[in-house]
Design a protein around this motif. Structure first.
Motif, PDB file in Angstrom:
ATOM      1  N   LEU A   1       0.847  -1.186   0.000  1.00  0.00           N
ATOM      2  CA  LEU A   1       0.000   0.000   0.000  1.00  0.00           C
ATOM      3  C   LEU A   1       0.885   1.239   0.000  1.00  0.00           C
ATOM      4  O   LEU A   1       1.804   1.342   0.824  1.00  0.00           O
ATOM      5  N   GLU A   2       0.612   2.156  -0.917  1.00  0.00           N
ATOM      6  CA  GLU A   2       1.347   3.415  -0.897  1.00  0.00           C
ATOM      7  C   GLU A   2       1.049   4.141   0.414  1.00  0.00           C
ATOM      8  O   GLU A   2       0.018   3.937   1.045  1.00  0.00           O
TER       9      GLU A   2
ATOM     10  N   GLU B   1      -2.015   5.458   5.308  1.00  0.00           N
ATOM     11  CA  GLU B   1      -2.409   6.440   6.324  1.00  0.00           C
ATOM     12  C   GLU B   1      -3.930   6.576   6.393  1.00  0.00           C
ATOM     13  O   GLU B   1      -4.489   6.741   7.482  1.00  0.00           O
ATOM     14  N   TRP B   2      -4.596   6.512   5.232  1.00  0.00           N
ATOM     15  CA  TRP B   2      -6.062   6.529   5.270  1.00  0.00           C
ATOM     16  C   TRP B   2      -6.576   5.291   6.005  1.00  0.00           C
ATOM     17  O   TRP B   2      -7.493   5.381   6.845  1.00  0.00           O
ATOM     18  N   LEU B   3      -6.006   4.129   5.689  1.00  0.00           N
ATOM     19  CA  LEU B   3      -6.456   2.883   6.313  1.00  0.00           C
ATOM     20  C   LEU B   3      -6.267   2.925   7.819  1.00  0.00           C
ATOM     21  O   LEU B   3      -7.162   2.527   8.583  1.00  0.00           O
TER      22      LEU B   3
ATOM     23  N   ASN C   1      -8.841   3.640  13.269  1.00  0.00           N
ATOM     24  CA  ASN C   1      -8.872   4.347  14.550  1.00  0.00           C
ATOM     25  C   ASN C   1     -10.083   5.258  14.694  1.00  0.00           C
ATOM     26  O   ASN C   1     -10.122   6.085  15.608  1.00  0.00           O
ATOM     27  N   ARG C   2     -11.068   5.126  13.811  1.00  0.00           N
ATOM     28  CA  ARG C   2     -12.261   5.959  13.904  1.00  0.00           C
ATOM     29  C   ARG C   2     -13.015   5.629  15.206  1.00  0.00           C
ATOM     30  O   ARG C   2     -13.022   4.472  15.644  1.00  0.00           O
ATOM     31  N   PRO C   3     -13.625   6.613  15.833  1.00  0.00           N
ATOM     32  CA  PRO C   3     -14.317   6.358  17.106  1.00  0.00           C
ATOM     33  C   PRO C   3     -15.502   5.411  16.918  1.00  0.00           C
ATOM     34  O   PRO C   3     -16.234   5.501  15.929  1.00  0.00           O
TER      35      PRO C   3
ATOM     36  N   ARG D   1      -6.977  -1.823  -4.962  1.00  0.00           N
ATOM     37  CA  ARG D   1      -5.814  -2.376  -4.258  1.00  0.00           C
ATOM     38  C   ARG D   1      -6.213  -2.930  -2.898  1.00  0.00           C
ATOM     39  O   ARG D   1      -5.725  -3.976  -2.473  1.00  0.00           O
ATOM     40  N   LEU D   2      -7.105  -2.256  -2.214  1.00  0.00           N
ATOM     41  CA  LEU D   2      -7.571  -2.777  -0.923  1.00  0.00           C
ATOM     42  C   LEU D   2      -8.311  -4.098  -1.109  1.00  0.00           C
ATOM     43  O   LEU D   2      -8.159  -5.022  -0.311  1.00  0.00           O
TER      44      LEU D   2
END
Length: 366
Positions: free
Chosen positions: A147-148, A153-155, A160-162, A299-300
């Motif tokens: 992953l680039e 960083e998005w992943l 870590n989203r609440p 890609r994901l």
């Protein structure tokens, strides 16, 4: 089956002969599992044709290698990870890469060398495959299954989203486990079998620094420096389990655990957990940003647990970690394996190449 009197092992068929060979690796369970997988694929492929190991000839090996590259029919041979007792179990998760095909042929060459010595087969057809040809089949450039940084960083932010205040205890447990799995994989670049085998006391402090002790391929023991970001993940996971913040010496309990909080998480379940998380993330990214990020979503969807190891090593290389330390973290026997992760100069090279154009930039016209 060989003629009576020629055989040096007690076996009533090919499967038993292979079992004797596998028993030689009983001291290395991971190696034994990998070797069993490759031998089983060959036995099943031959079985579909009503043939045995002794019938294998050099001319069969090209067809077998092509089969490894594209097992057909797909429904018969490929499927998601399942327990071996499940009716949905399949020998392949998908087509094998060039590197995996080469590794399979190397393992099977070793199997046949042993069977020849045991008198079970008369010759080793794999020895007739020229080494040069096998190397050419394995031609690869740099590692591309990662992953680039922007996508990683998005992943990580998504992981870590609440959670909602109404989240159940199970949802909180699963979220903390996801964070630990992905953080562990990214920070320390373990193989999936090494993650599932990890114990709490494998994380230990020595002279004020934290290290991760791992038993890798070939039962080789290594100690890897633990980055600072790993410790908060450990603390949060242990708090979820009702444990003290950091591991103590002699704490031999599993690191990754099933929903009951005590049973270890096996390789197959861990593989499915990572794949399911990637699929869920792909859907979330697509919902969030639409068609503008279609390549990243793809890609994901394609990513497997081993992509996390590739991502970790690639990003370490891009961050400037020296090759000798990168190789030690990866636990590669050969430096040329590690150099496949060196993408760090690509951006600078691209920028400098952009200065070369059909029309010189900044020069006065004639």
């Amino acid at each position: 089956m060989p003629a009576a009197g020629e055989v040096r092992i007690a076996a009533n068929g090919d499967a038993e002969a292979v079992a004797h060979w596998l028993a030689e690796y009983r001291a290395s369970p991971r190696t034994q599992r990998a070797y069993r997988r490759e031998a089983e694929r060959l036995l099943l492929w031959l079985g579909e044709q009503g043939r045995g190991l002794g019938s294998l000839r050099r001319e069969d090996l090209d067809a077998f290698e092509a089969f490894l590259a594209d097992p057909q029919p797909r429904a018969r041979w490929t499927g998601p990870a399942r327990p071996r007792t499940s009716p949905e179990w399949r020998p392949f998760r998908g087509p094998l890469s060039a590197a995996s095909r080469r590794q399979s042929l190397v393992i099977l060459q070793g199997l046949f060398a042993w069977l020849v010595e045991a008198g079970w087969v008369s010759h080793n057809p794999f020895r007739l495959m020229r080494d040069k040809r096998r190397r050419l089949d394995n031609r690869q450039g740099r590692v591309e299954r990662y992953l680039e940084r922007s996508l990683w960083e998005w992943l990580w932010a998504w992981l870590n989203r609440p959670l909602s205040q109404r989240a159940t205890p199970r949802q909180r447990f699963e979220r903390e486990r996801q964070r630990l799995v992905f953080g562990f994989a990214y920070l320390l670049a373990p193989r999936i079998s090494e993650m599932s085998a990890a114990r709490m006391h494998d994380f230990h402090r020595r002279e004020g620094r934290w290290w991760w002790r791992v038993v890798g391929k070939g039962d080789k023991v290594a100690a890897i420096p633990v980055p600072p970001d790993m410790l908060p993940l450990l603390e949060a996971w242990r708090a979820q389990l009702g444990l003290a913040p950091l591991p103590e010496p002699g704490e031999a309990t599993p690191l990754l655990r099933a929903l009951n909080g005590t049973r270890p998480l096996g390789d197959n379940r861990l593989y499915r957990l990572v794949r399911e998380t990637f699929q869920e993330a792909a859907e979330a990214l697509e919902d969030e940003r639409g068609r503008a990020v279609a390549p990243q979503v793809a890609r994901l969807r394609q990513a497997t647990p081993h992509w996390l190891r590739h991502t970790a090593l690639t990003h370490q290389a891009q961050a400037g970690v020296e090759l000798r330390f990168l190789a030690a973290t990866a636990r590669h026997a050969r430096l040329d394996t590690t150099t496949r992760y060196l993408h760090a100069e690509d951006e600078e090279w691209h920028q400098q190449q952009a200065a070369h154009g059909l029309v010189a930039r900044g020069d006065d016209a004639l």
